[in-house]
Design a protein around this motif. Structure first.
Motif, mmCIF file in Angstrom:
data_model
loop_
_atom_site.group_PDB
_atom_site.id
_atom_site.type_symbol
_atom_site.label_atom_id
_atom_site.label_comp_id
_atom_site.label_asym_id
_atom_site.label_seq_id
_atom_site.Cartn_x
_atom_site.Cartn_y
_atom_site.Cartn_z
ATOM 1 N N HIS A 184 -20.074 32.820 -34.847
ATOM 2 C CA HIS A 184 -20.991 33.616 -34.031
ATOM 3 C C HIS A 184 -22.375 32.965 -34.075
ATOM 4 C CE1 HIS A 184 -21.573 36.424 -37.858
ATOM 5 N NE2 HIS A 184 -21.582 35.160 -38.160
ATOM 6 N N SER A 196 -24.977 34.504 -35.091
ATOM 7 C CA SER A 196 -25.797 35.203 -36.092
ATOM 8 C C SER A 196 -26.397 34.292 -37.180
ATOM 9 C CB SER A 196 -24.992 36.341 -36.724
ATOM 10 O OG SER A 196 -24.614 37.265 -35.723
ATOM 11 N N ARG A 255 -13.681 30.382 -32.450
ATOM 12 C CA ARG A 255 -12.787 31.213 -33.269
ATOM 13 C C ARG A 255 -11.344 30.774 -33.067
ATOM 14 N NH1 ARG A 255 -15.426 37.280 -32.810
ATOM 15 N NH2 ARG A 255 -17.566 36.521 -33.105
ATOM 16 N N GLU A 300 -8.515 31.789 -32.309
ATOM 17 C CA GLU A 300 -7.912 32.987 -31.719
ATOM 18 C C GLU A 300 -6.889 32.640 -30.660
ATOM 19 O OE1 GLU A 300 -10.466 35.856 -29.998
ATOM 20 O OE2 GLU A 300 -11.454 36.320 -31.885
ATOM 21 N N GLU A 334 -11.384 33.387 -25.525
ATOM 22 C CA GLU A 334 -11.314 31.929 -25.621
ATOM 23 C C GLU A 334 -11.492 31.552 -27.081
ATOM 24 O OE1 GLU A 334 -10.774 29.081 -24.618
ATOM 25 O OE2 GLU A 334 -10.914 28.949 -22.444
ATOM 26 N N PHE A 353 -16.448 29.925 -26.968
ATOM 27 C CA PHE A 353 -17.157 30.747 -25.993
ATOM 28 C C PHE A 353 -18.639 30.811 -26.347
ATOM 29 C CE2 PHE A 353 -17.398 34.609 -28.675
ATOM 30 C CZ PHE A 353 -16.410 34.341 -29.609
ATOM 31 N N GLN A 398 -22.288 32.930 -27.004
ATOM 32 C CA GLN A 398 -22.976 34.182 -27.348
ATOM 33 C C GLN A 398 -24.478 33.965 -27.194
ATOM 34 O OE1 GLN A 398 -21.932 35.313 -31.385
ATOM 35 N NE2 GLN A 398 -20.063 36.352 -30.703
ATOM 36 N N GLU A 431 -27.685 35.442 -29.314
ATOM 37 C CA GLU A 431 -28.162 36.299 -30.405
ATOM 38 C C GLU A 431 -29.580 36.756 -30.088
ATOM 39 O OE1 GLU A 431 -25.914 36.496 -32.686
ATOM 40 O OE2 GLU A 431 -26.902 37.641 -34.274
ATOM 41 N N PHE A 469 -20.626 46.157 -38.557
ATOM 42 C CA PHE A 469 -20.921 44.765 -38.894
ATOM 43 C C PHE A 469 -21.725 44.816 -40.183
ATOM 44 C CE2 PHE A 469 -20.657 45.137 -34.337
ATOM 45 C CZ PHE A 469 -19.788 44.125 -33.990
ATOM 46 N N GLU A 474 -16.118 45.010 -24.216
ATOM 47 C CA GLU A 474 -17.068 44.857 -25.340
ATOM 48 C C GLU A 474 -18.030 43.737 -25.007
ATOM 49 O OE1 GLU A 474 -15.529 44.114 -29.227
ATOM 50 O OE2 GLU A 474 -14.160 45.821 -29.116
ATOM 51 N N PHE A 501 -28.904 41.810 -32.028
ATOM 52 C CA PHE A 501 -27.736 42.012 -31.174
ATOM 53 C C PHE A 501 -27.033 40.671 -30.963
ATOM 54 C CE2 PHE A 501 -31.314 41.488 -28.152
ATOM 55 C CZ PHE A 501 -30.871 40.426 -27.408
ATOM 56 N N GLY A 502 -25.774 40.731 -30.612
ATOM 57 C CA GLY A 502 -24.997 39.496 -30.381
ATOM 58 C C GLY A 502 -24.257 39.613 -29.061
ATOM 59 N N GLY A 551 -22.077 38.877 -25.882
ATOM 60 C CA GLY A 551 -20.967 37.999 -25.486
ATOM 61 C C GLY A 551 -21.322 37.384 -24.132
ATOM 62 N N ARG A 570 -18.580 36.678 -21.538
ATOM 63 C CA ARG A 570 -18.076 37.897 -20.886
ATOM 64 C C ARG A 570 -19.101 38.458 -19.894
ATOM 65 N NH1 ARG A 570 -14.894 41.005 -25.417
ATOM 66 N NH2 ARG A 570 -13.329 39.402 -25.822
HETATM 67 C C1 FA5 Z 1 -20.300 39.268 -33.473
HETATM 68 O O1 FA5 Z 1 -19.979 38.085 -33.316
HETATM 69 C C2 FA5 Z 1 -21.584 39.635 -34.153
HETATM 70 N N1 FA5 Z 1 -22.195 38.462 -34.705
HETATM 71 C C3 FA5 Z 1 -22.492 40.331 -33.130
HETATM 72 C C4 FA5 Z 1 -23.683 41.017 -33.702
HETATM 73 C C5 FA5 Z 1 -24.892 40.348 -33.782
HETATM 74 C C6 FA5 Z 1 -23.588 42.328 -34.117
HETATM 75 C C7 FA5 Z 1 -26.000 40.972 -34.283
HETATM 76 C C8 FA5 Z 1 -24.697 42.969 -34.643
HETATM 77 C C9 FA5 Z 1 -25.902 42.280 -34.720
HETATM 78 P P1 FA5 Z 1 -18.218 40.218 -32.180
HETATM 79 O O2 FA5 Z 1 -17.193 39.530 -33.008
HETATM 80 O O3 FA5 Z 1 -17.880 41.562 -31.703
HETATM 81 O O4 FA5 Z 1 -19.578 40.338 -32.971
HETATM 82 O O5 FA5 Z 1 -18.544 39.300 -30.937
HETATM 83 C C10 FA5 Z 1 -19.636 39.585 -30.094
HETATM 84 C C11 FA5 Z 1 -19.229 39.505 -28.632
HETATM 85 O O6 FA5 Z 1 -18.697 38.228 -28.359
HETATM 86 C C12 FA5 Z 1 -18.130 40.486 -28.235
HETATM 87 O O7 FA5 Z 1 -18.664 41.739 -27.876
HETATM 88 C C13 FA5 Z 1 -17.528 39.798 -27.024
HETATM 89 O O8 FA5 Z 1 -18.277 40.074 -25.854
HETATM 90 C C14 FA5 Z 1 -17.702 38.354 -27.367
HETATM 91 N N2 FA5 Z 1 -16.441 37.776 -27.885
HETATM 92 C C15 FA5 Z 1 -15.854 37.973 -29.083
HETATM 93 N N3 FA5 Z 1 -14.732 37.261 -29.200
HETATM 94 C C16 FA5 Z 1 -14.593 36.584 -28.032
HETATM 95 C C17 FA5 Z 1 -13.636 35.639 -27.530
HETATM 96 N N4 FA5 Z 1 -12.601 35.219 -28.255
HETATM 97 N N5 FA5 Z 1 -13.815 35.156 -26.289
HETATM 98 C C18 FA5 Z 1 -14.889 35.534 -25.548
HETATM 99 N N6 FA5 Z 1 -15.820 36.395 -25.962
HETATM 100 C C19 FA5 Z 1 -15.686 36.921 -27.189
#
Ligand code: FA5
Length: 340
Positions: A171, A173, A197, A199, A206, A209, A211, A213, A251, A282, A309-310, A312, A315
């Motif tokens: 991530h 973060s 990831r 995954e 994916e 991908f 993000q 932050e 989290f 999400e 916040f993080g 996506g 998405r």
């Molecule tokens: C996080 O990665 C946290 N670091 C986010 C965070 C930051 C929370 C700061 C609080 C404070 P999460 O694993 O839910 O959280 O991923 C964040 C976003 O990334 C998801 O809401 C989604 O929109 C996106 N995401 C997660 N996994 C995938 C994936 N495999 N492919 C595409 N988008 C993804």
């Protein structure tokens, strides 16, 4: 007698060869006259019945007919090949004197486009744009975010580990950690970038991908501040009302933590592969920074607090442009990219 039959056979075979209009017809004529069970083969068998003195002369004549027919076949085949080549050359003809079509107009990848729109928006609100490495230390990716090695939350992010103990960041973060240490409070920063990831890939997941932050550390920061910035972010990208919902989310690096979901803009909330039939996507997990996270980066939580916040980002791009499959974004397929 045999002599007459031979003459008739030659005449009719020559006529068939001449009259064949296609390569297939020509081949049929060849098989009939010269094939293993063809008329000439039949005649050579009949030669056995001739008197020995006739046999030599008829054999010679038979060979001559065979050679003549073979030559005619070859000539006709040559004509067909010539016609085919001419047709191909006519079809492939290019006028080299025509002006060149010129360069195709280029455009930014939709991910790049939205990332730079968000950077402009946050810069206008006093945020710094920070960058961090894609290969991270275990400490920055997990420990410094209140996730020690035995913490079960680590399992939520399947990790690509490198053999030297580093990892591909799961991530963005860890850039919070780098930002807090480098710039200290008060702090307003965003950090867009690529994350990884291990995954299973499907329409909304994916392995690679993007993000974005966001973090703000100051005195008396509240959830109201956080919501203000997140709403501004969504309004800036969608430029219209979108339906969102806020629910508790866990989290280890925020407390309280939330998940901000957006009503799926691919199906309008009715259910599709992108929202896994649930109607919601999400998009924006967030929360107030856990005091331990501040302490681990040398900031006194008695004096400072903050939100993070993080987003996506991948998405968000899908929602904004109505892209129904995440795999299209990194496919490199020009038919897809030319639409933007
Ligand atoms: C996080 O990665 C946290 N670091 C986010 C965070 C930051 C929370 C700061 C609080 C404070 P999460 O694993 O839910 O959280 O991923 C964040 C976003 O990334 C998801 O809401 C989604 O929109 C996106 N995401 C997660 N996994 C995938 C994936 N495999 N492919 C595409 N988008 C993804």
């Amino acid at each position: 007698m045999l002599e007459t039959t031979l003459a008739q056979l030659e005449a009719s075979a020559q006529e068939r060869i001449r009259a064949s209009a296609t390569a297939d017809e020509l081949e049929a004529a060849r098989v009939e006259a010269l094939g293993r069970k063809g008329t000439l083969a039949q005649l050579s068998k009949d030669m056995g019945k001739l008197a020995p003195e006739q046999r030599a002369a008829t054999g010679k004549r038979l060979n001559a007919v065979k050679q003549a027919l073979e030559a005619a076949l070859e000539a006709r085949q040559g004509e067909f090949a010539g016609q085919a080549l001419k047709a191909r050359l006519d079809a492939e003809w290019i006028d080299l004197t025509l002006p060149a079509p010129g360069p195709r107009p280029a455009s930014l990848h939709p991910l790049t486009e939205i990332q730079s729109e968000l950077e402009d928006l946050f810069i206008s609100m006093g945020f710094a744009v920070l960058d961090g490495p894609e290969v991270e230390t275990e400490f920055n990716n997990f420990d410094a975010l209140n996730m020690p090695s035995d913490h079960p939350a680590r399992d939520m992010q399947d990790t690509f580990w490198l053999t030297d103990g580093h990892l591909l960041r799961t991530h963005t973060s860890p850039v919070q950690v780098r930002g807090m240490r480098k710039l200290g409070p008060p702090l307003r920063m965003i950090a867009p970038g690529r994350v990884f990831r291990n995954e299973e890939v499907d329409a909304s997941h994916e392995h690679t991908f993007y993000q974005l932050e966001g973090m703000m550390v100051d005195r008396e920061v509240s959830i109201a501040h956080m919501l203000y910035f997140m709403k501004t972010l969504l309004a800036g990208i969608f430029k219209r009302d979108v339906t969102v919902r806020l629910r508790p989310g866990f989290f280890p690096f925020v407390e309280p933590g939330f998940e901000l979901d957006i009503q799926c803009l691919i199906c309008g909330g009715g259910g599709c592969p992108v929202c896994k039939q649930g109607g919601w996507v999400e998009l924006l997990p967030c929360g107030l920074v856990q005091p331990n996270v501040l302490r681990l980066s040398g900031i006194d939580p008695e004096e400072w607090n903050g939100f993070a916040f993080g987003l996506g980002l991948t998405r968000l791009v899908m929602m904004r442009y109505g892209i129904g499959d995440i795999r299209l974004l990194l496919s490199g397929d020009l038919r897809f990219l030319k639409q933007f």
